[in-house]
Enzyme design. Structure first.
Site, PDB file in Angstrom:
ATOM      1  N   HIS A  94      -0.775  -2.128   4.672  1.00 36.91           N
ATOM      2  CA  HIS A  94      -0.378  -1.490   3.410  1.00 36.91           C
ATOM      3  C   HIS A  94      -1.616  -1.230   2.555  1.00 36.91           C
ATOM      4  CE1 HIS A  94       3.656  -3.175   4.510  1.00 36.91           C
ATOM      5  NE2 HIS A  94       4.006  -1.980   4.077  1.00 36.91           N
ATOM      6  N   HIS A 138      -2.641   4.037   4.799  1.00 34.32           N
ATOM      7  CA  HIS A 138      -1.185   4.143   4.988  1.00 34.32           C
ATOM      8  C   HIS A 138      -0.589   5.092   3.947  1.00 34.32           C
ATOM      9  CE1 HIS A 138       3.052   3.094   5.409  1.00 34.32           C
ATOM     10  NE2 HIS A 138       3.075   2.706   4.135  1.00 34.32           N
ATOM     11  N   HIS A 186       4.374   4.878  -3.324  1.00 34.11           N
ATOM     12  CA  HIS A 186       5.444   4.008  -2.817  1.00 34.11           C
ATOM     13  C   HIS A 186       5.001   2.579  -2.510  1.00 34.11           C
ATOM     14  CE1 HIS A 186       3.787   4.804   1.192  1.00 34.11           C
ATOM     15  NE2 HIS A 186       4.613   3.889   1.666  1.00 34.11           N
ATOM     16  N   ASP A 187       3.741   2.342  -2.164  1.00 37.18           N
ATOM     17  CA  ASP A 187       3.247   0.984  -1.922  1.00 37.18           C
ATOM     18  C   ASP A 187       2.067   0.644  -2.829  1.00 37.18           C
ATOM     19  OD1 ASP A 187       5.001  -0.050   0.029  1.00 37.18           O
ATOM     20  OD2 ASP A 187       3.981   1.047   1.627  1.00 37.18           O
ATOM     21  N   ASP A 234       7.578   7.198   6.016  1.00 39.67           N
ATOM     22  CA  ASP A 234       7.104   5.834   5.773  1.00 39.67           C
ATOM     23  C   ASP A 234       6.940   5.040   7.068  1.00 39.67           C
ATOM     24  OD1 ASP A 234       6.301   3.614   4.356  1.00 39.67           O
ATOM     25  OD2 ASP A 234       8.313   3.032   3.733  1.00 39.67           O
TER      26      ASP A 234
END
Length: 417
Positions: free
Chosen positions: A138, A142, A179-180, A306
């Protein structure tokens, strides 16, 4: 399609972009056992010195030659784009370059919506800096990989021109980028079990997704030099955009997987029966879907992006899986150190316990991936390559699992003799 509206011939670059040792090392970096401290009231994550790219290094001049390189590599046309390889060629800013390529060059969102380009670059640089460089999985690569795949899924499905409005596409891009954001390298369950401050802050619900949203959306607050939307949208448009970004990022929590898939089948596939898959040139089908259904389509597209390493060529897919396993094992080591139960697939001391073993990947592909990509491809047949690549990887893991069973059987036979 490119900005001229002319489709390009899709082709795989996996044979030309081999994973180098340095590329794999980027994803398998060893992190400190100390987890970052979250200070949500300040709206920032206070990391130790390790894992953060120094600000002066990140703020190097933004150069258009990187966008031209992305164009030359057909970043926006192929599902098998090797983001790991690409990350070694752009001054350590794969997310900045990837996002700018799509938002400015490929999709033209900057031009269509009149986005403030300099502030957009500043926003992207701030986000890239917020992705840890020491997480094996992560990390900023990514984030760039998911952003590239999300945008490619949208364009290859012809959603951008036939189904979704520009603001909805922008919401999807922002969600993919964020998103992360500030992911600590551990799971939601780990945060809940350890009663971390961020778990308490969000009452154990979508813990890391909520963290990413709080810290990411703060960059779009009025007066910030990262707010590339300021003065560009109406109040209603800002509210709709924010609502969609929140829904999309929360949808990346795997706890939402089956709910999103079942709703996509019931509300989108059954209603349209694939008629949006190949719209006639110039035909707008936006009104055929409600706003709720369009958000469902975006949620599915982001989910396909994802976990989309399963649709990459086997050699690249394997690097991502090994990186995920390294991150899982780091969490398992923390749990062992703290004398806590070790989470599923996180115990490196158990035989064949981790994502990078055939039987575990086969379970993930059969239960999670194949039904999801199957539904997407049935709705949007132009994305069939995703499903075909998934099957290639499934065969790889079948062979790996079979080889292990045969080796175990051979060992047992030798012992009996």
């Amino acid at each position: 399609m490119n900005m001229s509206g002319q489709p390009r011939t899709s082709h795989s670059i996996s044979s030309n972009l081999n994973i180098t040792g340095s590329s794999a090392d980027i994803l398998s970096a060893t992190a400190s056992s100390e987890m970052p401290v979250i200070d949500l009231q300040r709206g920032a994550q206070v990391w130790g010195f390790e894992g953060m790219l120094p600000l002066d290094e990140l703020r190097s001049p933004f150069v258009l030659q990187d966008l031209r390189r992305a164009e030359e590599m057909d970043m926006g046309e192929i599902f098998t784009f090797n983001t790991i390889q690409f990350s070694t060629q752009n001054f350590g800013k794969p997310l900045v370059i990837t996002a700018m390529f799509f938002m400015r060059t490929q999709m033209g969102l900057v031009q269509k919506l009149g986005l403030h380009e300099e502030k957009l670059v500043t926003f992207l640089e701030a986000v890239e800096r917020g992705y840890s460089r020491v997480n094996p999985y992560h990390n900023n690569i990514h984030a760039a990989d998911v952003t590239q795949r999300f945008a490619t899924v949208i364009t290859r499905s012809e959603l951008e021109s036939a189904v979704l409005g520009d603001l909805e596409v922008l919401a999807g891009m922002i969600a993919a980028i964020l998103h992360d954001f500030h992911h600590p390298g551990t799971t939601n369950n780990y945060q809940v079990q350890t009663k971390s401050p961020v778990a308490k802050q969000f009452n154990d619900q979508h813990v890391l997704e909520n963290q990413s949203l709080v810290l990411g959306l703060e960059l779009l607050e009025p007066g910030r030099n990262t707010n590339f939307l300021e003065g560009r949208l109406t109040k209603e448009e800002e509210g709709s955009l924010r609502s969609n970004v929140i829904a999309l990022v929360l949808g990346t929590d795997m706890l939402e997987h089956f709910n999103i898939l079942s709703n996509f089948k019931a509300k989108v596939m059954s209603k349209n029966k694939g008629c949006a898959a190949s719209p006639s040139p110039g035909v707008k089908r936006t009104q055929e879907f409600t706003s709720e259904e369009r958000v469902l389509i975006l949620k599915m597209a982001l989910k396909c992006a994802d976990i989309g390493h399963v649709t990459l060529p086997p050699d690249v897919h394997l690097v991502w899986v090994q990186s995920l396993q390294a991150e899982f094992y780091k969490q398992g080591d923390l749990e062992r150190k703290n004398k806590a139960p070790i989470s599923f697939l996180c115990d490196k001391k158990k035989p064949r316990n981790g994502p990078a073993y055939g039987e575990n990947q086969l379970g993930f592909i059969d239960v999670i991936c194949e039904p999801m990509y199957g539904a997407w491809v049935k709705m949007f047949p132009t994305c069939e390559e995703l499903l075909n690549n998934l099957q290639l990887n499934r065969r790889y893991w079948e062979d790996e699992s079979k080889s292990n069973r045969e080796a175990v059987a051979h060992t047992n036979n030798v012992c009996e003799v």
